[in-house]
Design a protein around this motif. Structure first.
Motif, PDB file in Angstrom:
ATOM      1  N   ARG A 134      -1.264  -0.594  -8.597  1.00  0.00           N
ATOM      2  CA  ARG A 134      -1.739   0.563  -8.998  1.00  0.00           C
ATOM      3  C   ARG A 134      -0.955   1.493  -9.760  1.00  0.00           C
ATOM      4  NH1 ARG A 134      -6.690   1.666  -6.715  1.00  0.00           N
ATOM      5  NH2 ARG A 134      -6.016   3.837  -6.686  1.00  0.00           N
TER       6      ARG A 134
ATOM      7  N   ASP B  57       2.746   4.688  -1.294  1.00  0.00           N
ATOM      8  CA  ASP B  57       2.220   5.684  -1.834  1.00  0.00           C
ATOM      9  C   ASP B  57       3.465   6.932  -1.902  1.00  0.00           C
ATOM     10  OD1 ASP B  57       0.535   7.047  -3.265  1.00  0.00           O
ATOM     11  OD2 ASP B  57      -0.723   7.902  -1.567  1.00  0.00           O
TER      12      ASP B  57
ATOM     13  N   ASN C  83       0.735   2.083  -4.590  1.00  0.00           N
ATOM     14  CA  ASN C  83      -0.067   2.983  -5.488  1.00  0.00           C
ATOM     15  C   ASN C  83       0.967   3.820  -6.198  1.00  0.00           C
ATOM     16  OD1 ASN C  83      -2.500   4.215  -6.100  1.00  0.00           O
ATOM     17  ND2 ASN C  83      -1.936   5.971  -5.009  1.00  0.00           N
TER      18      ASN C  83
ATOM     19  N   LYS D  21      -2.002   6.348 -15.473  1.00  0.00           N
ATOM     20  CA  LYS D  21      -1.548   5.827 -14.275  1.00  0.00           C
ATOM     21  C   LYS D  21      -1.148   4.464 -14.569  1.00  0.00           C
ATOM     22  CE  LYS D  21      -1.738   5.760  -9.386  1.00  0.00           C
ATOM     23  NZ  LYS D  21      -2.417   5.869  -8.406  1.00  0.00           N
TER      24      LYS D  21
ATOM     25  N   ILE E 179       0.365 -10.057 -10.493  1.00  0.00           N
ATOM     26  CA  ILE E 179      -0.914 -10.536 -10.849  1.00  0.00           C
ATOM     27  C   ILE E 179      -2.028  -9.426 -10.413  1.00  0.00           C
ATOM     28  CG2 ILE E 179      -0.393 -12.981 -10.519  1.00  0.00           C
ATOM     29  CD1 ILE E 179      -2.216 -12.821  -7.735  1.00  0.00           C
ATOM     30  N   HIS E 180      -3.086  -9.161 -11.382  1.00  0.00           N
ATOM     31  CA  HIS E 180      -4.080  -8.524 -11.170  1.00  0.00           C
ATOM     32  C   HIS E 180      -3.605  -6.839 -11.149  1.00  0.00           C
ATOM     33  CE1 HIS E 180      -8.296  -7.538 -10.785  1.00  0.00           C
ATOM     34  NE2 HIS E 180      -8.435  -8.995 -10.240  1.00  0.00           N
TER      35      HIS E 180
ATOM     36  N   VAL F 167      -7.951  -0.054  -3.722  1.00  0.00           N
ATOM     37  CA  VAL F 167      -7.606   0.089  -2.419  1.00  0.00           C
ATOM     38  C   VAL F 167      -5.982   0.707  -2.396  1.00  0.00           C
ATOM     39  CG1 VAL F 167      -6.326  -1.502  -0.605  1.00  0.00           C
ATOM     40  CG2 VAL F 167      -8.334  -2.441  -1.908  1.00  0.00           C
TER      41      VAL F 167
ATOM     42  N   ALA G 117      -4.591  -6.447 -15.533  1.00  0.00           N
ATOM     43  CA  ALA G 117      -5.823  -5.557 -16.178  1.00  0.00           C
ATOM     44  C   ALA G 117      -5.436  -4.258 -16.416  1.00  0.00           C
ATOM     45  CB  ALA G 117      -6.987  -5.179 -15.081  1.00  0.00           C
TER      46      ALA G 117
ATOM     47  N   ARG H 108      -8.681  -6.250  -5.098  1.00  0.00           N
ATOM     48  CA  ARG H 108      -7.967  -5.248  -4.543  1.00  0.00           C
ATOM     49  C   ARG H 108      -8.424  -3.969  -5.405  1.00  0.00           C
ATOM     50  NH1 ARG H 108      -3.411  -7.696  -1.594  1.00  0.00           N
ATOM     51  NH2 ARG H 108      -4.907  -9.276  -0.864  1.00  0.00           N
TER      52      ARG H 108
ATOM     53  N   PHE I 145       0.586  -1.323   0.150  1.00  0.00           N
ATOM     54  CA  PHE I 145      -0.008   0.157  -0.092  1.00  0.00           C
ATOM     55  C   PHE I 145       1.001   1.174   0.098  1.00  0.00           C
ATOM     56  CE2 PHE I 145      -2.027  -3.061   2.874  1.00  0.00           C
ATOM     57  CZ  PHE I 145      -2.741  -3.621   2.094  1.00  0.00           C
TER      58      PHE I 145
ATOM     59  N   MET J 144      -9.851   0.976 -11.466  1.00  0.00           N
ATOM     60  CA  MET J 144      -8.530   1.093 -12.436  1.00  0.00           C
ATOM     61  C   MET J 144      -8.421  -0.052 -13.321  1.00  0.00           C
ATOM     62  SD  MET J 144      -5.454   2.663 -10.185  1.00  0.00           S
ATOM     63  CE  MET J 144      -4.311   2.797 -11.465  1.00  0.00           C
ATOM     64  N   ILE J 145      -9.437  -0.284 -14.021  1.00  0.00           N
ATOM     65  CA  ILE J 145      -9.657  -1.236 -14.890  1.00  0.00           C
ATOM     66  C   ILE J 145     -10.422  -1.002 -16.300  1.00  0.00           C
ATOM     67  CG2 ILE J 145      -9.644  -3.310 -13.331  1.00  0.00           C
ATOM     68  CD1 ILE J 145     -12.828  -3.380 -14.046  1.00  0.00           C
ATOM     69  N   PRO J 146      -9.975  -1.554 -17.525  1.00  0.00           N
ATOM     70  CA  PRO J 146     -10.538  -1.178 -18.593  1.00  0.00           C
ATOM     71  C   PRO J 146     -11.791  -1.019 -18.605  1.00  0.00           C
ATOM     72  CG  PRO J 146      -8.873  -2.825 -19.055  1.00  0.00           C
ATOM     73  CD  PRO J 146      -9.042  -2.876 -17.733  1.00  0.00           C
TER      74      PRO J 146
ATOM     75  N   ASN K  77       2.886  -4.983  -2.670  1.00  0.00           N
ATOM     76  CA  ASN K  77       1.514  -5.508  -2.800  1.00  0.00           C
ATOM     77  C   ASN K  77       0.599  -4.136  -2.689  1.00  0.00           C
ATOM     78  OD1 ASN K  77      -0.988  -6.676  -1.906  1.00  0.00           O
ATOM     79  ND2 ASN K  77      -0.025  -7.693  -0.259  1.00  0.00           N
ATOM     80  N   THR K  78       0.056  -4.096  -3.845  1.00  0.00           N
ATOM     81  CA  THR K  78      -1.246  -3.007  -3.714  1.00  0.00           C
ATOM     82  C   THR K  78      -0.862  -1.834  -3.545  1.00  0.00           C
ATOM     83  OG1 THR K  78      -2.598  -4.610  -2.726  1.00  0.00           O
ATOM     84  CG2 THR K  78      -3.726  -2.688  -3.268  1.00  0.00           C
TER      85      THR K  78
ATOM     86  N   TYR L  35       1.583  -7.600  -6.436  1.00  0.00           N
ATOM     87  CA  TYR L  35       0.200  -8.001  -6.536  1.00  0.00           C
ATOM     88  C   TYR L  35      -0.905  -6.835  -6.567  1.00  0.00           C
ATOM     89  CZ  TYR L  35      -4.232 -10.484  -4.555  1.00  0.00           C
ATOM     90  OH  TYR L  35      -5.282 -11.014  -4.541  1.00  0.00           O
ATOM     91  N   SER L  36      -1.618  -6.689  -7.707  1.00  0.00           N
ATOM     92  CA  SER L  36      -2.615  -5.562  -7.743  1.00  0.00           C
ATOM     93  C   SER L  36      -2.112  -4.166  -7.517  1.00  0.00           C
ATOM     94  CB  SER L  36      -3.697  -5.825  -6.456  1.00  0.00           C
ATOM     95  OG  SER L  36      -4.712  -6.366  -6.958  1.00  0.00           O
TER      96      SER L  36
ATOM     97  N   ALA M 235      -3.490   3.947   0.235  1.00  0.00           N
ATOM     98  CA  ALA M 235      -3.257   4.300   1.308  1.00  0.00           C
ATOM     99  C   ALA M 235      -4.389   5.092   1.690  1.00  0.00           C
ATOM    100  CB  ALA M 235      -1.995   4.926   1.391  1.00  0.00           C
TER     101      ALA M 235
ATOM    102  N   LYS N  56      -3.157  -3.213 -12.262  1.00  0.00           N
ATOM    103  CA  LYS N  56      -4.314  -2.199 -12.669  1.00  0.00           C
ATOM    104  C   LYS N  56      -3.631  -1.269 -13.513  1.00  0.00           C
ATOM    105  CE  LYS N  56      -7.013  -3.861  -9.193  1.00  0.00           C
ATOM    106  NZ  LYS N  56      -6.764  -5.118  -9.260  1.00  0.00           N
ATOM    107  N   GLY N  57      -4.388  -0.431 -14.207  1.00  0.00           N
ATOM    108  CA  GLY N  57      -3.811   0.731 -14.798  1.00  0.00           C
ATOM    109  C   GLY N  57      -5.013   1.737 -15.355  1.00  0.00           C
ATOM    110  N   TYR N  58      -4.742   3.062 -15.312  1.00  0.00           N
ATOM    111  CA  TYR N  58      -6.072   3.771 -15.425  1.00  0.00           C
ATOM    112  C   TYR N  58      -5.299   5.088 -16.407  1.00  0.00           C
ATOM    113  CZ  TYR N  58     -10.480   6.286 -15.878  1.00  0.00           C
ATOM    114  OH  TYR N  58     -11.513   6.763 -16.495  1.00  0.00           O
TER     115      TYR N  58
END
Lengths: 246, 499
Positions: free
Chosen positions: A103, A65, A84, A127, A119-120, B225, A146, B222, A63, B266-268, A81-82, A100-101, B227, A122-124
């Protein structure tokens, strides 16, 4: 810069000390004799830098950041892990579920990584998290991916060693994987397709290889001289047709 | 391919009342009603009808009624119409049957086989309208004992959630339900001194103002998720499983992943939001402990950590493991728990009733002397305030309500949440449908429901001669079983009526 001896501190005591140093305004912290303490850098924000001498325990920088963490040694499971934002540079190997996950932010690993890495992810829009692995990756690399970018360089692979394990990209529905070298289609998840890289892809790869080469004092041109392939999902809805409405 | 599937419903339009105003056409999100130019009247494509009741309620002349298709197939006790229809659907599609809302099978509803006590003559009943009645509930780890020094507590109490009423809103994600629906619940939770739950889809930026009344979820996908999300929530819930689909992950269908859901997760855009069946960093109780402490470290031990699981066969042993892994609250969801989408066969066949799971877990944790280490929150079809009172007497600290809360917002249980076309603006992300749920109206209704139940709980407590919910907690002597076997009574830990 401030040094902190982690010897015989348990993770809770160590992390309280790290947080109190950082909240007092210290921007760079060196942790010596780290030996398996978990959760270092969990949920940390800002632009500080932590240099770890030793082997941090699981869930390093979960987590996180923003900060930068250098690990002079190997790392255990669940690094980033996760996460940001921020950067983690590992001068060694790392194990399972790294990133993992994730962001956002960047992970650079000089050596090999374990199972279910990235795994898993993300992206937007702009970012997009990045993982660059210098060595090889285990099974289920980038499963359910993803978004984001994952690069496996396979430097110093021994004869018969493979870049990635089996089920690479299984369930992938976004993002892109770049492999330096080739992969046997039998190792891929059925949701991914192998494609040739374009000029644009090479520019993206180069951008992160520049960083990698700088961190680990390697020759960028030599890394880039070998050909890459990319893996992308066939479809952003791999399971769209699996269900019948009741 | 010729389809053998008959429409589930038939639409009766009273043409003496219908004035062809076409409100039904506008209101129906399933494209049932249409204007037939040749016939010069509104007609219906019945095959599309899901019986959501939207047109019935909105029709200004009350001209529409929807009935179950009166056609009767040649069924028998073994092969019902539904059993045959499932096979026709699968023969035509090859798909996994996907259902919405909770298990509706005709198994016994055990709440209805449990009866409450009331005082007569001795230990007189209390009138809650004129005497104080305490429903305040604290959720979280309680110390082994209270050590006092100089008139003050020697050690600080671990972080606890403070509830004015032992009812929270269940985890329902932004994605599964609309932002207006979540806003309604968030406002009502704040108003009534309780909590809503983000579900696994992250927290939309509009919801941060309700953070002090939010439980934020960390599930295997997740989604959302980070901070700040963890910091904003009052408590963090690790979702391992849910009652409607124990053992499998979630798929939010791409139809419901629009721009804002895509951004929050944050996914397509338009992709299915996939939650893996397991958390891939949790393969053991020790791994669960690692995630619990990872979250505690990331939030400086300031928030209780909830672990949510589905009620399954060995739930007592599982709950003991969760308590020992360091969770502060265990949430257990029974097999009738609702969902936006679950495979039908899993929803209807996996898991156990919450009444048994709760009784077994509470007993086990007491036997092991660790009941004080965790609070128990249960869910899985709490339909009214009596269910709440029975749950607390069986051993729960609090309950969560999902389906009941959505019905308060206008849900009519058409059970097609996965389609993304919810005509009541609840289980949809279509901007034109979302705006049908006015959050000001929704929040009032959700808050009213909590208030009404609060009054009823007080009435029932008063009747038992109890003036604090704390005195009811785990007080199974207040319960009696009706029409239950010896074994059922034994597992529930209650006596039979008349005993």
């Amino acid at each position: 810069m401030r040094a902190l001896d982690a010897k015989s501190l348990d993770y809770k005591a160590l992390n309280i000390k790290i947080k109190s140093y950082l909240s007092s305004g210290i921007k760079e912290l060196v942790l010596d004799n780290v030996n398996g303490q978990r959760f270092i850098g969990d949920g940390l924000k800002g632009n500080c830098k932590i240099i770890i001498n030793g082997i941090p325990g699981s869930d390093l920088a979960a987590f996180m950041d923003g900060p930068t963490i250098e690990v002079h040694g190997n790392a255990q499971d669940g690094v980033g892990n996760t996460m940001n934002a921020g950067t983690i540079i590992i001068y060694g190997d790392s194990r399972d579920t790294l990133g993992y996950s994730m962001r956002g932010g960047e992970l650079y690993i000089q050596g090999d990584v374990g199972y279910r890495v990235g795994i898993h992810m993300k992206g937007y829009l702009a970012k997009q998290p990045v993982i660059v692995v210098g060595g090889k990756a285990g099974d289920f690399f980038a499963e359910y991916m993803a978004g984001g970018i994952q690069i496996v360089l396979g430097l110093n692979l021994k004869q018969e060693e493979k870049l990635v394990g089996n089920y690479c990209g299984a369930g992938m529905h976004g993002g892109v994987i770049y492999l330096r070298g080739d992969v046997d289609p039998a190792q891929l998840g059925k949701e991914v397709k192998k494609m040739a890289v374009t000029e644009e892809d090479l520019n993206i790869i180069n951008k992160y290889v520049v960083n990698f080469a700088e961190y680990f004092k390697m020759d960028r041109e030599k890394i880039m001289s070998k050909s890459f392939i990319k893996l992308i999902p066939y479809n952003k809805r791999p399971y769209g047709n699996l269900y019948a409405k009741w | 391919m010729k389809s053998y599937i008959l429409p589930d419903f038939t639409i009766e339009r009273d043409n003496t009342r219908c004035n062809n105003c076409r409100v039904c056409i506008k209101q129906c999100s399933y494209e049932v009603h249409f204007f037939d130019k040749e016939a010069a009247q509104v007609c219906a494509e019945e095959a599309n009808c899901v019986n959501c009741q939207r047109c019935v309620v909105m029709c200004p002349t009350r001209a529409i009624s929807i009935r179950k298709n009166p056609n009767q197939m040649r069924t028998n006790a073994n092969w019902s119409e539904e059993a045959m229809k499932a096979i026709y659907v699968q023969a035509e599609t090859g798909g996994i049957l996907l259902a919405g809302m909770g298990n509706g099978c005709s198994h016994p509803i055990y709440w209805d086989h449990i009866l409450l006590n009331a005082s007569q003559v001795t230990n007189p009943s209390i009138d809650p309208l004129r005497e104080p009645m305490e429903l305040k509930t604290f959720l979280g780890r309680k110390p082994e004992k209270l050590a006092i020094k100089n008139g003050k507590l020697k050690e600080s109490i671990p972080p606890n959630l403070e509830l004015e009423v032992p009812i929270m809103f269940a985890a329902m994600s932004f994605g599964a339900i609309s932002l207006n629906a979540i806003k309604s619940l968030a406002w009502a939770a704040r108003q009534e001194g309780t909590f809503f739950n983000s579900g696994e889809g992250g927290l939309h930026s509009d919801l941060y103002e309700y953070g002090k009344h939010a439980v934020v979820q960390v599930a295997s996908g997740r989604f959302g998720v980070h901070a700040r999300y963890l910091e904003e929530g009052a408590a963090i819930e690790i979702k391992i499983g849910q009652g409607a689909k124990p053992g499998i992950g979630g798929h939010l269908p791409g139809e419901k992943v629009g721009k804002e859901v895509s951004e929050t997760r944050m996914i397509p855009e338009g992709s299915d939001a996939i939650s893996p069946a397991p958390h891939h960093d949790i393969y053991s109780i020790e791994d669960l402990r690692q995630l619990i402490y990872s979250l505690k470290e990331a939030t400086n031990y300031e928030k209780p950590i909830i672990v949510k699981v589905a009620a399954v066969h060995n739930i007592a042993a599982i709950a003991s493991g969760i308590a020992r892994a360091g969770a502060d609250i265990i949430a257990i969801d029974g097999y009738r728990g609702g969902t936006g989408a679950a495979p039908l066969r899993i929803r209807d066949n996996v898991g156990i009733p919450i009444e048994f799971a709760l009784a077994a877990v509470d007993s086990r944790l007491r036997e092991e002397g660790i009941r004080n280490q965790v609070s128990l929150v249960i869910s899985g079809s709490i339909r009214n305030s009596a269910d709440v009172v029975k749950a607390i007497a069986l051993g729960a600290d609090a309950v969560t309500i999902g389906t009941s809360a959505l019905i308060a917002l206008g849900c009519h249980m058409c059970q097609k949440c996965y389609a993304g076309k919810c005509s009541w603006g609840i289980a949809t992300q279509d901007p034109n449908l979302v705006k049908r749920l006015n959050p000001q109206e929704g929040q009032r209704k959700a808050a009213n429901l909590l208030q009404a139940w609060k009054h009823e709980i007080k009435e029932m407590l008063g009747g038992m001669g109890i003036n604090a919910i704390e005195s009811l907690r785990g007080n199974r002597l207040m319960l009696r079983g009706l029409d239950l076997t010896e074994k059922e009574l034994q597992v529930l830990g209650i006596k039979s009526v008349g005993e």
